[in-house]
Design an enzyme around this catalytic site. Structure first.
Site, PDB file in Angstrom:
ATOM      1  N   GLU A  18     -20.452  72.183 -20.189  1.00  9.96           N
ATOM      2  CA  GLU A  18     -20.427  73.604 -19.805  1.00  9.96           C
ATOM      3  C   GLU A  18     -21.811  74.198 -19.588  1.00  9.96           C
ATOM      4  O   GLU A  18     -21.940  75.373 -19.252  1.00  9.96           O
ATOM      5  CB  GLU A  18     -19.680  74.410 -20.888  1.00  9.96           C
ATOM      6  CG  GLU A  18     -18.238  73.947 -21.081  1.00  9.96           C
ATOM      7  CD  GLU A  18     -17.432  74.805 -22.042  1.00  9.96           C
ATOM      8  OE1 GLU A  18     -18.007  75.700 -22.682  1.00  9.96           O
ATOM      9  OE2 GLU A  18     -16.217  74.553 -22.150  1.00  9.96           O
ATOM     10  N   THR A  28     -20.455  78.312 -28.965  1.00 12.04           N
ATOM     11  CA  THR A  28     -20.428  77.546 -27.720  1.00 12.04           C
ATOM     12  C   THR A  28     -21.371  78.145 -26.680  1.00 12.04           C
ATOM     13  O   THR A  28     -21.662  77.526 -25.665  1.00 12.04           O
ATOM     14  CB  THR A  28     -19.007  77.513 -27.114  1.00 12.04           C
ATOM     15  OG1 THR A  28     -18.534  78.858 -26.977  1.00 12.04           O
ATOM     16  CG2 THR A  28     -18.044  76.730 -27.991  1.00 12.04           C
ATOM     17  N   GLY A  47     -14.480  82.544 -32.475  1.00 12.45           N
ATOM     18  CA  GLY A  47     -13.560  82.377 -33.598  1.00 12.45           C
ATOM     19  C   GLY A  47     -12.470  83.433 -33.698  1.00 12.45           C
ATOM     20  O   GLY A  47     -11.704  83.425 -34.664  1.00 12.45           O
ATOM     21  N   ALA A  48     -12.374  84.337 -32.707  1.00 12.22           N
ATOM     22  CA  ALA A  48     -11.413  85.444 -32.834  1.00 12.22           C
ATOM     23  C   ALA A  48      -9.962  84.976 -32.809  1.00 12.22           C
ATOM     24  O   ALA A  48      -9.071  85.721 -33.190  1.00 12.22           O
ATOM     25  CB  ALA A  48     -11.646  86.487 -31.742  1.00 12.22           C
ATOM     26  N   GLU A  49      -9.710  83.742 -32.380  1.00 10.20           N
ATOM     27  CA  GLU A  49      -8.340  83.216 -32.463  1.00 10.20           C
ATOM     28  C   GLU A  49      -8.023  82.736 -33.877  1.00 10.20           C
ATOM     29  O   GLU A  49      -6.902  82.323 -34.165  1.00 10.20           O
ATOM     30  CB  GLU A  49      -8.158  82.064 -31.476  1.00 10.20           C
ATOM     31  CG  GLU A  49      -7.671  82.501 -30.102  1.00 10.20           C
ATOM     32  CD  GLU A  49      -8.674  83.317 -29.333  1.00 10.20           C
ATOM     33  OE1 GLU A  49      -9.879  83.038 -29.438  1.00 10.20           O
ATOM     34  OE2 GLU A  49      -8.266  84.259 -28.644  1.00 10.20           O
ATOM     35  N   ASN A  92     -11.110  89.330 -28.026  1.00  9.30           N
ATOM     36  CA  ASN A  92      -9.804  89.845 -28.449  1.00  9.30           C
ATOM     37  C   ASN A  92      -9.791  90.239 -29.927  1.00  9.30           C
ATOM     38  O   ASN A  92     -10.690  89.890 -30.686  1.00  9.30           O
ATOM     39  CB  ASN A  92      -8.734  88.773 -28.220  1.00  9.30           C
ATOM     40  CG  ASN A  92      -9.061  87.487 -28.967  1.00  9.30           C
ATOM     41  OD1 ASN A  92      -9.849  86.683 -28.477  1.00  9.30           O
ATOM     42  ND2 ASN A  92      -8.493  87.295 -30.144  1.00  9.30           N
ATOM     43  N   ASP A 108      -5.396  88.964 -25.214  1.00  5.05           N
ATOM     44  CA  ASP A 108      -6.560  88.074 -25.227  1.00  5.05           C
ATOM     45  C   ASP A 108      -7.452  88.335 -24.025  1.00  5.05           C
ATOM     46  O   ASP A 108      -8.031  87.411 -23.451  1.00  5.05           O
ATOM     47  CB  ASP A 108      -6.131  86.591 -25.279  1.00  5.05           C
ATOM     48  CG  ASP A 108      -7.314  85.657 -25.519  1.00  5.05           C
ATOM     49  OD1 ASP A 108      -8.314  86.100 -26.124  1.00  5.05           O
ATOM     50  OD2 ASP A 108      -7.248  84.489 -25.085  1.00  5.05           O
ATOM     51  N   LYS A 142     -11.549  88.638 -17.928  1.00  2.00           N
ATOM     52  CA  LYS A 142     -10.234  88.009 -17.911  1.00  2.00           C
ATOM     53  C   LYS A 142      -9.147  88.918 -17.346  1.00  2.00           C
ATOM     54  O   LYS A 142      -8.198  88.446 -16.737  1.00  2.00           O
ATOM     55  CB  LYS A 142      -9.840  87.634 -19.345  1.00  2.00           C
ATOM     56  CG  LYS A 142     -10.381  86.319 -19.862  1.00  2.00           C
ATOM     57  CD  LYS A 142      -9.741  86.085 -21.234  1.00  2.00           C
ATOM     58  CE  LYS A 142     -10.094  84.752 -21.827  1.00  2.00           C
ATOM     59  NZ  LYS A 142      -9.376  84.575 -23.125  1.00  2.00           N
ATOM     60  N   ALA A 179     -10.204  75.163 -22.669  1.00  2.00           N
ATOM     61  CA  ALA A 179      -8.871  75.631 -23.040  1.00  2.00           C
ATOM     62  C   ALA A 179      -7.780  75.157 -22.075  1.00  2.00           C
ATOM     63  O   ALA A 179      -6.678  74.825 -22.503  1.00  2.00           O
ATOM     64  CB  ALA A 179      -8.865  77.158 -23.106  1.00  2.00           C
ATOM     65  N   CYS A 192      -4.700  71.535 -28.662  1.00  2.00           N
ATOM     66  CA  CYS A 192      -5.674  70.483 -28.327  1.00  2.00           C
ATOM     67  C   CYS A 192      -5.030  69.309 -27.586  1.00  2.00           C
ATOM     68  O   CYS A 192      -5.555  68.824 -26.592  1.00  2.00           O
ATOM     69  CB  CYS A 192      -6.358  69.950 -29.580  1.00  2.00           C
ATOM     70  SG  CYS A 192      -7.457  71.145 -30.354  1.00  2.00           S
TER      71      CYS A 192
END
Ligand code: CA
Length: 709
Positions: free
Chosen positions: A87, A184, A200-202, A279, A325, A352, A564, A632
């Site tokens: 990335e 990331t 980490g918001a998920e 999110n 999200d 998004k 993702a 995953c």
């Protein structure tokens, strides 16, 4: 749910491999903030991820141009260590390229030859991969005064000696390792500080951005994006303001969210730093205890702060009380545009949620917002109030399932967009990817399990190929050339698959973009005409860049698939038909280097063991699988190829399946689910996988029969 054992990040180990000459002369690259601010004075260098502080990702170089791009060829390639989520946008200073790979590896390469000067492995514990939503990629380094900075996946900010890759210091950016923070994004140098956010918001974290002293690693300031402990006084006037916009105090136990996991930009004249936030925790507004009118600052917002102190300057919230999200973490681009006959210093974002926003970056005033992609959640944005007109009937899924467009993959994700001051156009890697969201208001949340905390039923996709096909067909990608003043499309190139690469504009009237189906392509920036393409072996997601060494212009991009989309939506990503294979690809006019042959496609799946469970157990296994494993290994047990496809389990792996789920392969990235899953639940998941392996055998036989004469 019981508390699971957490992986303690390994702070001790690091490894350096020294290969040959030191990078960039005696002291390493002597880049500083003033030199980045004057990036146009040295167009041959690319000194920061977005090249310049305005993050336009526009190269003033024009030796490679629309007239001669047809003779572009490979100058060199360099194979990265980990074939997952490439990335990064490389940085090039004075003939040396610095870039990163998956699991936060750092590489210094001779920018003319691709020869490795050194590499650094921060030894991120591989099982940490399960504590982040969207793969183990890294978006690149920052450089300043002989140092190279990388944000390691496990939350460390590390400074390396640019000459040899030796670690000078590391600092832990995470105050609470009982929660699943990750990094990331690429750091950004601002004056004598290095800025980095977290993801980490998920998983139930409190978002923030931090500024560290670039010489010592000492924390200079930190701006939290959501309020803290309601029992304590607010930490700042900004948090005082934010707290009033949340109803109830459940947010604090759950973390709140609002992570700053990607875009940061800087205006040296205004001395403002801009960043986007993500999110809420949970995605489901009702499950996080919010009423319909709660704005929940600063979720899904762009925030401006003073670069020296981190003090709040202004914010613009794109999605009040977000529940889809709709992160606002996508590229932030600064430009000076003539709007309504007046020159304006603006900030551009295509997040998004599908609207293209133009803000006055001095004040945060909304100047315009129009849809650049299909978006069902809001009809329009009111310019007087700055608020979206949300279509509850179409999009409020808190009381029942709704097919929402865009889905959580977004109309544009992290893949960077670019802006060409020559054409006045923004080049957006846009996409269409709807998702069915359904509430799970009774979910037992525990932010310390390393599990998703979304208040949704597990995401799911049809298993029947006939039902799946229309969903595959509805997922699309699009390179969009967008006029930010007129707020309209000028041209577009359509792709069969979403998740295409970031873009680069150049003064040679070119736009470069890699594609999900494994190509690297050049288009005419003004007309969109395709002028050149080359195979990349792998899906390409990263943003390209360009530099000049010894009078030769080069264009570079990282090829490598992941993130993702192929992780969770494997069965939708198979249009891409490429294997993850991570490599730096560098091109020049007349380049004659060759691309090594692509990795082979996987062999035929082994014969699975007989299915022994009843339908109820298999269905229970499906829900457990989609909720615990699908993010995953791919929903419905179809992997996009980044991590193992569990329909291919060998007889040996079937035999030790519970052991693998309980951590036997943790060192290779498969985390332990001990404490999260009980033995009978693991057996149900195993039976579901056996069922899906048999389904797969049947599909292959049907396809074979269809091909037979
Ligand atoms: Ca998110």
């Amino acid at each position: 749910m019981t508390i699971t054992v957490r992986i303690v990040p390994c702070l001790a180990a690091f490894a350096v491999m020294l290969v040959g000459a030191s990078a960039s002369g005696k002291g390493g690259p002597q880049v500083d903030s003033a030199r980045i601010a004057a990036a146009d004075a040295e167009p041959g260098n690319w000194m920061s991820s977005g090249r310049s502080y305005d993050e336009q990702r526009f190269s003033p170089l024009d030796k490679i141009n629309a007239e001669n791009v047809s003779s572009l060829g490979l100058a060199w390639t360099y194979k990265l260590d980990v074939d997952r989520a490439a990335e990064a946008t490389p940085v090039v200073v004075d003939g040396v390229m610095y870039t990163t790979g998956a699991f936060s590896f750092v590489y210094a390469l001779d920018a003319r030859s691709g020869k490795l000067l050194w590499k650094y492995d921060p030894k991120v514990p591989r099982a940490k991969a399960a504590n982040a939503c969207c793969d183990v990629g890294n978006r690149g380094v920052a450089v300043r005064k002989g140092k190279v900075y990388v944000g390691a996946f496990d939350g460390r900010l590390i400074a390396l000696d640019a000459r040899n890759g030796k670690k000078l210091w590391e600092t832990d950016t995470v105050p609470d390792h009982s929660r699943s923070y990750s990094i990331t994004g690429a750091p950004l140098i601002v004056k004598d500080k290095v800025l980095i956010g977290n993801g980490g918001a998920e998983y139930g974290v409190r978002g923030y951005i931090s500024a560290f002293d670039s010489e010592t690693g000492k924390l200079a300031w930190r701006f939290y994006t959501v309020p803290g402990d309601p029992k304590l006084p607010a930490e700042s006037p900004a948090m005082e303001m934010a707290r009033k916009t949340w109803s109830g105090d459940k947010y604090f136990a759950e973390g709140g969210g609002g992570t700053v996991w990607n875009a940061i930009a800087y205006d040296p004249q205004l001395n403002l730093v801009y960043f986007g936030t993500g999110n809420g925790v949970d995605w489901n507004r009702a499950a996080r205890g919010e009423n319909k009118d709660a704005a929940d600052l600063f979720l899904a917002s762009i925030v401006a702060v003073n670069a020296d102190t981190g003090a709040y300057a202004w914010h613009y919230q794109e999605v009040p009380g977000d529940m889809w999200d709709y992160d606002a973490d996508e590229s932030i681009v600064l430009a000076d545009l003539n709007i309504g006959g007046k020159p304006r210093k603006v900030l551009l974002q295509a997040p998004k949620n599908g609207f293209f926003y133009v803000l006055d970056r001095a004040t945060g005033e909304l100047l315009s917002a129009e849809k650049f992609a299909p978006a069902t959640w809001a009809s329009k944005v009111d310019l007087k109030t700055g608020k979206p007109q949300i279509d509850d009937a179409a999009s409020d899924w808190t009381s029942g399932p709704k097919l929402v467009m865009p889905g959580p993959l977004g109309a544009h994700n992290w893949q960077p967009m670019s802006y060409s001051p020559k054409t006045g156009l923004v080049y957006i890697p846009a996409q269409e990817a709807a998702a069915l969201l359904a509430p799970d208001n009774d979910a037992a949340f525990d932010t310390h399990t390393g599990a998703w905390n979304l208040g949704t039923q597990p995401l799911a996709l049809p298993e029947d190929p006939k039902q799946l096909q229309p969903v595959i067909d509805s997922y699309k990608g699009r390179l969009l050339a967008w006029d930010p003043v007129a707020q309209k499309q000028v041209w577009a190139q359509e792709y069969k698959t979403p998740w295409n690469g970031g873009t680069l504009g150049t003064a040679g009237n070119l736009v470069f973009q890699g594609t999900a189906d494994g190509r690297f392509v050049a288009y005419a920036a003004d007309s969109g005409k395709k002028l050149w393409e080359a195979p990349a072996n792998s899906g390409v997601m990263a943003g390209p860049m360009s530099y000049n060494v010894g009078g030769e212009q080069y264009v570079a991009v990282l090829a490598g698939w992941g993130g993702a989309f192929p992780l969770a939506y494997g069965s939708l990503s198979l249009n891409a038909k490429v294997r993850p294979e991570s490599r730096v690809l560098v091109y020049k006019l007349g380049g004659k280097a060759s691309l090594p042959p692509p990795k082979n496609a996987p062999a035929a799946p082994p014969e699975p063991p007989p299915l022994t469970a009843d339908a109820n157990t298999v269905n229970h296994g499906r829900d457990l699988y989609n909720g615990n494993c699908g993010v995953c290994h791919g929903l419905s047990a179809v992997s996009g190829g980044v991590v193992p496809d569990l329909r291919y389990l060998s007889p040996e792996k079937h035999a030790i399946f519970p052991g693998i789920v309980f951590g036997a392969r943790a060192s290779r990235g498969m985390p332990s689910f001990a404490g999260r899953l009980k033995p009978d639940e693991i057996e149900a998941i195993h039976q579901y996988l056996i069922k899906r392996a048999h389904d797969f055998q049947d599909e292959l036989k049907t396809a074979q029969m269809a091909r037979a004469p």
